[in-house]
Motif scaffolding. Structure first.
Motif, PDB file in Angstrom:
ATOM      1  N   ILE A 123       0.805  -1.231   0.000  1.00 48.07           N
ATOM      2  CA  ILE A 123       0.000   0.000   0.000  1.00 48.07           C
ATOM      3  C   ILE A 123       0.834   1.276   0.000  1.00 48.07           C
ATOM      4  O   ILE A 123       0.272   2.370  -0.068  1.00 48.07           O
ATOM      5  CB  ILE A 123      -0.990   0.025   1.187  1.00 48.07           C
ATOM      6  N   CYS A 124       2.162   1.161   0.063  1.00 47.52           N
ATOM      7  CA  CYS A 124       3.040   2.334   0.137  1.00 47.52           C
ATOM      8  C   CYS A 124       4.124   2.269  -0.935  1.00 47.52           C
ATOM      9  O   CYS A 124       4.612   1.191  -1.253  1.00 47.52           O
ATOM     10  CB  CYS A 124       3.751   2.392   1.488  1.00 47.52           C
ATOM     11  N   ASP A 125       4.521   3.424  -1.411  1.00 50.23           N
ATOM     12  CA  ASP A 125       5.650   3.498  -2.334  1.00 50.23           C
ATOM     13  C   ASP A 125       6.978   3.433  -1.596  1.00 50.23           C
ATOM     14  O   ASP A 125       7.962   2.931  -2.116  1.00 50.23           O
ATOM     15  CB  ASP A 125       5.597   4.792  -3.153  1.00 50.23           C
ATOM     16  N   ASP A 126       7.014   3.977  -0.390  1.00 47.46           N
ATOM     17  CA  ASP A 126       8.249   4.094   0.372  1.00 47.46           C
ATOM     18  C   ASP A 126       8.017   3.527   1.764  1.00 47.46           C
ATOM     19  O   ASP A 126       7.120   3.979   2.474  1.00 47.46           O
ATOM     20  CB  ASP A 126       8.652   5.570   0.449  1.00 47.46           C
ATOM     21  N   VAL A 127       8.802   2.531   2.162  1.00 49.43           N
ATOM     22  CA  VAL A 127       8.698   1.938   3.489  1.00 49.43           C
ATOM     23  C   VAL A 127       9.992   2.226   4.241  1.00 49.43           C
ATOM     24  O   VAL A 127      11.085   2.037   3.709  1.00 49.43           O
ATOM     25  CB  VAL A 127       8.443   0.413   3.415  1.00 49.43           C
ATOM     26  N   VAL A 128       9.846   2.685   5.469  1.00 49.42           N
ATOM     27  CA  VAL A 128      10.974   2.993   6.341  1.00 49.42           C
ATOM     28  C   VAL A 128      10.785   2.202   7.634  1.00 49.42           C
ATOM     29  O   VAL A 128       9.685   2.184   8.185  1.00 49.42           O
ATOM     30  CB  VAL A 128      11.038   4.502   6.662  1.00 49.42           C
ATOM     31  N   VAL A 129      11.844   1.578   8.109  1.00 50.80           N
ATOM     32  CA  VAL A 129      11.790   0.832   9.355  1.00 50.80           C
ATOM     33  C   VAL A 129      12.545   1.611  10.426  1.00 50.80           C
ATOM     34  O   VAL A 129      13.711   1.965  10.232  1.00 50.80           O
ATOM     35  CB  VAL A 129      12.393  -0.582   9.189  1.00 50.80           C
ATOM     36  N   ALA A 130      11.864   1.881  11.532  1.00 42.26           N
ATOM     37  CA  ALA A 130      12.516   2.481  12.695  1.00 42.26           C
ATOM     38  C   ALA A 130      13.183   1.331  13.438  1.00 42.26           C
ATOM     39  O   ALA A 130      12.524   0.563  14.129  1.00 42.26           O
ATOM     40  CB  ALA A 130      11.497   3.198  13.565  1.00 42.26           C
ATOM     41  N   ILE A 164      19.166  -3.716  11.111  1.00 48.47           N
ATOM     42  CA  ILE A 164      18.645  -5.063  10.911  1.00 48.47           C
ATOM     43  C   ILE A 164      19.280  -5.635   9.645  1.00 48.47           C
ATOM     44  O   ILE A 164      19.176  -5.034   8.576  1.00 48.47           O
ATOM     45  CB  ILE A 164      17.109  -5.046  10.791  1.00 48.47           C
ATOM     46  N   PRO A 165      19.947  -6.777   9.764  1.00 49.16           N
ATOM     47  CA  PRO A 165      20.621  -7.348   8.595  1.00 49.16           C
ATOM     48  C   PRO A 165      19.638  -7.799   7.512  1.00 49.16           C
ATOM     49  O   PRO A 165      18.514  -8.206   7.813  1.00 49.16           O
ATOM     50  CB  PRO A 165      21.391  -8.544   9.170  1.00 49.16           C
ATOM     51  N   GLU A 166      20.093  -7.687   6.274  1.00 53.87           N
ATOM     52  CA  GLU A 166      19.367  -8.174   5.102  1.00 53.87           C
ATOM     53  C   GLU A 166      17.983  -7.545   4.932  1.00 53.87           C
ATOM     54  O   GLU A 166      17.087  -8.163   4.365  1.00 53.87           O
ATOM     55  CB  GLU A 166      19.266  -9.701   5.142  1.00 53.87           C
ATOM     56  N   LEU A 167      17.820  -6.337   5.390  1.00 56.26           N
ATOM     57  CA  LEU A 167      16.564  -5.612   5.213  1.00 56.26           C
ATOM     58  C   LEU A 167      16.762  -4.649   4.051  1.00 56.26           C
ATOM     59  O   LEU A 167      17.664  -3.828   4.064  1.00 56.26           O
ATOM     60  CB  LEU A 167      16.205  -4.860   6.499  1.00 56.26           C
ATOM     61  N   ARG A 168      15.915  -4.748   3.055  1.00 57.57           N
ATOM     62  CA  ARG A 168      16.123  -4.000   1.815  1.00 57.57           C
ATOM     63  C   ARG A 168      15.257  -2.742   1.717  1.00 57.57           C
ATOM     64  O   ARG A 168      14.797  -2.394   0.632  1.00 57.57           O
ATOM     65  CB  ARG A 168      15.890  -4.920   0.629  1.00 57.57           C
TER      66      ARG A 168
END
Length: 175
Positions: free
Chosen positions: A26-33, A39-43
């Motif tokens: 549902i989003c064009d841009d995802v950001v993880v706090a 966090i390894p291997e997070l793209r």
């Protein structure tokens, strides 16, 4: 849980990867706090808490500061079955306030909500001043907190607010 929830596996995937995959629908841009670690291997983009060491409130502030647009869909990593249509419906209720926060089982759910990106500086200030509760922050910023009846009229399924708090939850949810 006694461990980093983001790295726990549920139905074969790390919780963080599952949350990212949901949001990418549902989003064009995802950001993880991601707090103080990477966090390894997070793209997708990761941001540390802002200010450092302020937990979920600082993470929310950092994430909102990084996102383009007026609002952001916010989803906790320990919510394995979010209602993505519900997030879109929450966005349609947004009228410029800090957030639109649903309620389940008598508790506001600020991490399955829609937040205004413009409130990032205010959230950072609250975190720096010692506020830790996302619910307190939402109330201090005059967010709209939907009651349970309002929330129920918008959701597609009952498990949207079910979260993983104990090891037994991982097993119960996969059964």
């Amino acid at each position: 849980m006694g461990t980093d929830k983001a790295l726990l596996r549920y139905e074969g995937s790390r919780l963080v990867d599952r949350a990212v995959a949901h949001l990418q629908r549902i989003c064009d841009d995802v950001v993880v706090a991601s707090g103080p670690r990477t966090i390894p291997e997070l793209r997708v983009a990761q941001v540390p808490d802002r200010p450092t060491g302020t937990g979920p409130l600082g993470g929310l502030a950092a994430g909102l500061a990084r996102v383009d647009g007026d609002v952001a869909f916010v989803l906790a990593v320990d919510l394995p079955d979010p209602d993505l249509g519900f997030l879109a419906r929450l966005e349609s209720h947004w009228q410029g306030e800090a957030a639109v926060v649903p309620t389940a089982a008598g508790h506001p759910q600020p991490l399955h909500a829609v937040w205004a990106t413009a409130c990032a500086p205010a959230l950072s200030l609250l975190a720096a001043s010692g506020t830790r509760s996302l619910i307190d922050a939402a109330r201090q910023l005059d967010a709209t907190i939907l009651d349970e009846a309002q929330t129920a009229s918008l959701v597609d399924h009952d498990r949207w607010a079910w979260n993983l708090n104990r090891p037994s939850d991982l097993e119960a949810g996969s059964a």
